[in-house]
Design a protein around this motif. Structure first.
Motif, PDB file in Angstrom:
ATOM      1  N   PHE A  80       0.822  -1.211   0.000  1.00 25.68           N
ATOM      2  CA  PHE A  80       0.000   0.000   0.000  1.00 25.68           C
ATOM      3  C   PHE A  80       0.859   1.266   0.000  1.00 25.68           C
ATOM      4  N   ARG A  81       2.014   1.196   0.636  1.00 24.63           N
ATOM      5  CA  ARG A  81       2.922   2.349   0.621  1.00 24.63           C
ATOM      6  C   ARG A  81       3.411   2.602  -0.804  1.00 24.63           C
ATOM      7  N   LEU A  82       3.731   1.527  -1.524  1.00 21.25           N
ATOM      8  CA  LEU A  82       4.189   1.663  -2.905  1.00 21.25           C
ATOM      9  C   LEU A  82       3.058   2.150  -3.814  1.00 21.25           C
ATOM     10  N   LEU A  83       1.830   1.711  -3.534  1.00 18.01           N
ATOM     11  CA  LEU A  83       0.685   2.188  -4.317  1.00 18.01           C
ATOM     12  C   LEU A  83       0.508   3.692  -4.119  1.00 18.01           C
ATOM     13  N   LYS A  84       0.631   4.134  -2.884  1.00 18.72           N
ATOM     14  CA  LYS A  84       0.494   5.568  -2.603  1.00 18.72           C
ATOM     15  C   LYS A  84       1.612   6.358  -3.280  1.00 18.72           C
ATOM     16  N   LEU A  85       2.827   5.802  -3.288  1.00  9.18           N
ATOM     17  CA  LEU A  85       3.935   6.457  -3.971  1.00  9.18           C
ATOM     18  C   LEU A  85       3.659   6.564  -5.465  1.00  9.18           C
ATOM     19  N   ARG A  86       3.130   5.503  -6.057  1.00 10.57           N
ATOM     20  CA  ARG A  86       2.780   5.544  -7.484  1.00 10.57           C
ATOM     21  C   ARG A  86       1.703   6.592  -7.742  1.00 10.57           C
ATOM     22  N   TYR A  87       0.745   6.701  -6.843  1.00 10.58           N
ATOM     23  CA  TYR A  87      -0.314   7.714  -6.964  1.00 10.58           C
ATOM     24  C   TYR A  87       0.291   9.118  -6.966  1.00 10.58           C
ATOM     25  N   GLN A  88       1.236   9.358  -6.085  1.00  6.55           N
ATOM     26  CA  GLN A  88       1.884  10.675  -6.026  1.00  6.55           C
ATOM     27  C   GLN A  88       2.646  10.968  -7.307  1.00  6.55           C
ATOM     28  N   GLN A  89       3.260   9.926  -7.876  1.00  6.61           N
ATOM     29  CA  GLN A  89       3.973  10.097  -9.144  1.00  6.61           C
ATOM     30  C   GLN A  89       2.995  10.425 -10.269  1.00  6.61           C
TER      31      GLN A  89
ATOM     32  N   THR B  92       0.460  14.425 -13.989  1.00  9.77           N
ATOM     33  CA  THR B  92      -0.767  14.898 -14.647  1.00  9.77           C
ATOM     34  C   THR B  92      -1.231  16.238 -14.132  1.00  9.77           C
ATOM     35  N   GLY B  93      -0.568  16.757 -13.091  1.00  9.96           N
ATOM     36  CA  GLY B  93      -1.002  18.019 -12.510  1.00  9.96           C
ATOM     37  C   GLY B  93      -1.799  17.785 -11.263  1.00  9.96           C
ATOM     38  N   ALA B  94      -1.880  18.788 -10.435  1.00 15.18           N
ATOM     39  CA  ALA B  94      -2.526  18.645  -9.123  1.00 15.18           C
ATOM     40  C   ALA B  94      -3.985  18.270  -9.239  1.00 15.18           C
ATOM     41  N   ALA B  95      -4.628  18.675 -10.345  1.00 15.00           N
ATOM     42  CA  ALA B  95      -6.057  18.391 -10.484  1.00 15.00           C
ATOM     43  C   ALA B  95      -6.316  16.954 -10.857  1.00 15.00           C
ATOM     44  N   GLY B  96      -5.281  16.229 -11.352  1.00 18.26           N
ATOM     45  CA  GLY B  96      -5.467  14.834 -11.740  1.00 18.26           C
ATOM     46  C   GLY B  96      -6.216  14.731 -13.050  1.00 18.26           C
ATOM     47  N   PRO B  97      -6.530  13.541 -13.483  1.00 20.96           N
ATOM     48  CA  PRO B  97      -7.244  13.341 -14.744  1.00 20.96           C
ATOM     49  C   PRO B  97      -8.637  13.949 -14.684  1.00 20.96           C
ATOM     50  N   ALA B  98      -9.045  14.550 -15.753  1.00 25.15           N
ATOM     51  CA  ALA B  98     -10.374  15.153 -15.793  1.00 25.15           C
ATOM     52  C   ALA B  98     -11.434  14.086 -15.679  1.00 25.15           C
ATOM     53  N   SER B  99     -12.409  14.338 -14.802  1.00 26.64           N
ATOM     54  CA  SER B  99     -13.441  13.329 -14.572  1.00 26.64           C
ATOM     55  C   SER B  99     -14.317  13.133 -15.786  1.00 26.64           C
ATOM     56  N   GLY B 100     -14.405  14.165 -16.633  1.00 30.46           N
ATOM     57  CA  GLY B 100     -15.260  14.043 -17.801  1.00 30.46           C
ATOM     58  C   GLY B 100     -14.522  13.644 -19.061  1.00 30.46           C
ATOM     59  N   ALA B 101     -13.252  13.236 -18.916  1.00 34.16           N
ATOM     60  CA  ALA B 101     -12.458  12.883 -20.088  1.00 34.16           C
ATOM     61  C   ALA B 101     -13.044  11.669 -20.781  1.00 34.16           C
ATOM     62  N   PRO B 102     -12.981  11.613 -22.099  1.00 37.00           N
ATOM     63  CA  PRO B 102     -13.513  10.446 -22.815  1.00 37.00           C
ATOM     64  C   PRO B 102     -12.702   9.207 -22.506  1.00 37.00           C
ATOM     65  N   ILE B 103     -13.319   8.046 -22.650  1.00 38.17           N
ATOM     66  CA  ILE B 103     -12.640   6.784 -22.396  1.00 38.17           C
ATOM     67  C   ILE B 103     -11.768   6.452 -23.591  1.00 38.17           C
ATOM     68  N   GLN B 104     -10.489   6.266 -23.347  1.00 33.95           N
ATOM     69  CA  GLN B 104      -9.608   5.887 -24.432  1.00 33.95           C
ATOM     70  C   GLN B 104      -9.940   4.467 -24.894  1.00 33.95           C
ATOM     71  N   GLY B 105      -9.960   4.295 -26.186  1.00 33.87           N
ATOM     72  CA  GLY B 105     -10.182   2.959 -26.715  1.00 33.87           C
ATOM     73  C   GLY B 105     -11.649   2.576 -26.803  1.00 33.87           C
ATOM     74  N   TYR B 106     -12.544   3.460 -26.368  1.00 38.49           N
ATOM     75  CA  TYR B 106     -13.970   3.126 -26.440  1.00 38.49           C
ATOM     76  C   TYR B 106     -14.507   3.684 -27.742  1.00 38.49           C
ATOM     77  N   GLY B 107     -14.674   2.822 -28.713  1.00 33.93           N
ATOM     78  CA  GLY B 107     -15.097   3.314 -30.019  1.00 33.93           C
ATOM     79  C   GLY B 107     -15.755   2.240 -30.824  1.00 33.93           C
ATOM     80  N   GLY B 108     -15.245   2.039 -32.037  1.00 40.21           N
ATOM     81  CA  GLY B 108     -15.887   1.156 -32.980  1.00 40.21           C
ATOM     82  C   GLY B 108     -16.036  -0.263 -32.497  1.00 40.21           C
ATOM     83  N   ARG B 109     -14.980  -0.813 -31.878  1.00 41.21           N
ATOM     84  CA  ARG B 109     -15.049  -2.218 -31.451  1.00 41.21           C
ATOM     85  C   ARG B 109     -16.102  -2.412 -30.378  1.00 41.21           C
ATOM     86  N   GLU B 110     -16.198  -1.443 -29.441  1.00 41.01           N
ATOM     87  CA  GLU B 110     -17.194  -1.557 -28.377  1.00 41.01           C
ATOM     88  C   GLU B 110     -18.610  -1.487 -28.948  1.00 41.01           C
ATOM     89  N   ILE B 111     -18.815  -0.566 -29.871  1.00 41.50           N
ATOM     90  CA  ILE B 111     -20.150  -0.415 -30.475  1.00 41.50           C
ATOM     91  C   ILE B 111     -20.502  -1.667 -31.264  1.00 41.50           C
TER      92      ILE B 111
END
Length: 201
Positions: free
Chosen positions: A162-171, A176-195
């Motif tokens: 868990f300590r290593l997981l937290k370290l990876r999270y900090q990295q 990505t910046g203090a705000a982290g990934p945008a919650s509304g960002a599109p899903i990568q790879g979700y496209g033609g194959r999924e449909i």
């Protein structure tokens, strides 16, 4: 005998424990049957990714499987964790967002906490699941685990997982910046194959 279309029904009934000396009836499912059903579901997830994905989502299969963590038989609990691990192993953003939405790690962390620092198969299964998320840098799951269970992580001192997981999270956050990934960002790879998979189903 269970058939694929009724897997979810057997899993749902399986939440009820069968007492010592009791025989399973129409409202209960023996532990050995549950492990066999989960093994089949794991096989489907690994080899029929797109078709089984919509079956799992539509029938809430994952929630039913994770309810089995309340069973008294530890090998059934481990089987349920193995099913979650199989879903995480796909590293599919579609699955990952779903896991976060239903808070799939909550029952796993609950049984891990109940198990304490006892070194057994249950302990190892949970630690390996968490370490896989860290090693493979599954960013949204890393963020979810740390932000949701950070206080609990501080209590686990006998392993570095868990300590290593937290370290990876900090990295990840520093990259990505203090705000982290945008919650509304599109899903990568979700496209033609999924449909196409949804249409095929």
């Amino acid at each position: 005998k269970p058939i694929p279309g009724r897997f979810k029904d057997y899993i749902a009934l399986g939440k009820e424990n069968v007492g010592v000396g009791e025989e399973a009836n129409e409202n209960t499912v023996p532990a050995w049957a549950l492990t066999k059903i989960i093994d089949l579901l794991i096989f489907f997830v690994q080899h029929h990714a797109y078709r089984i994905k919509y079956y799992i989502l539509r029938n809430h299969v994952l929630q039913h499987v994770l309810q089995l963590t309340e069973r008294k038989e530890k090998y059934v609990v481990v089987s349920a964790i193995r099913f979650l691990r199989a879903c995480v192993h796909l590293k599919d953003e579609f699955y990952n967002r779903y896991l976060i939405k239903i808070n799939a790690f909550a029952p796993v962390m609950k049984v891990f906490k109940t198990n304490g620092d006892r070194y057994n198969l249950l302990n190892s299964a949970v630690l390996e699941l968490i370490d896989f998320v860290r090693r493979e840098n599954v960013r949204n799951l890393i963020q979810h685990l740390v932000t949701t269970y950070e206080a609990y992580f501080e209590e686990v001192y006998y392993v570095d997982t868990f300590r290593l997981l937290k370290l990876r999270y900090q990295q990840v956050m520093s990259n990505t910046g203090a705000a982290g990934p945008a919650s509304g960002a599109p899903i990568q790879g979700y496209g033609g194959r999924e449909i196409a998979a949804a249409q095929a189903l």
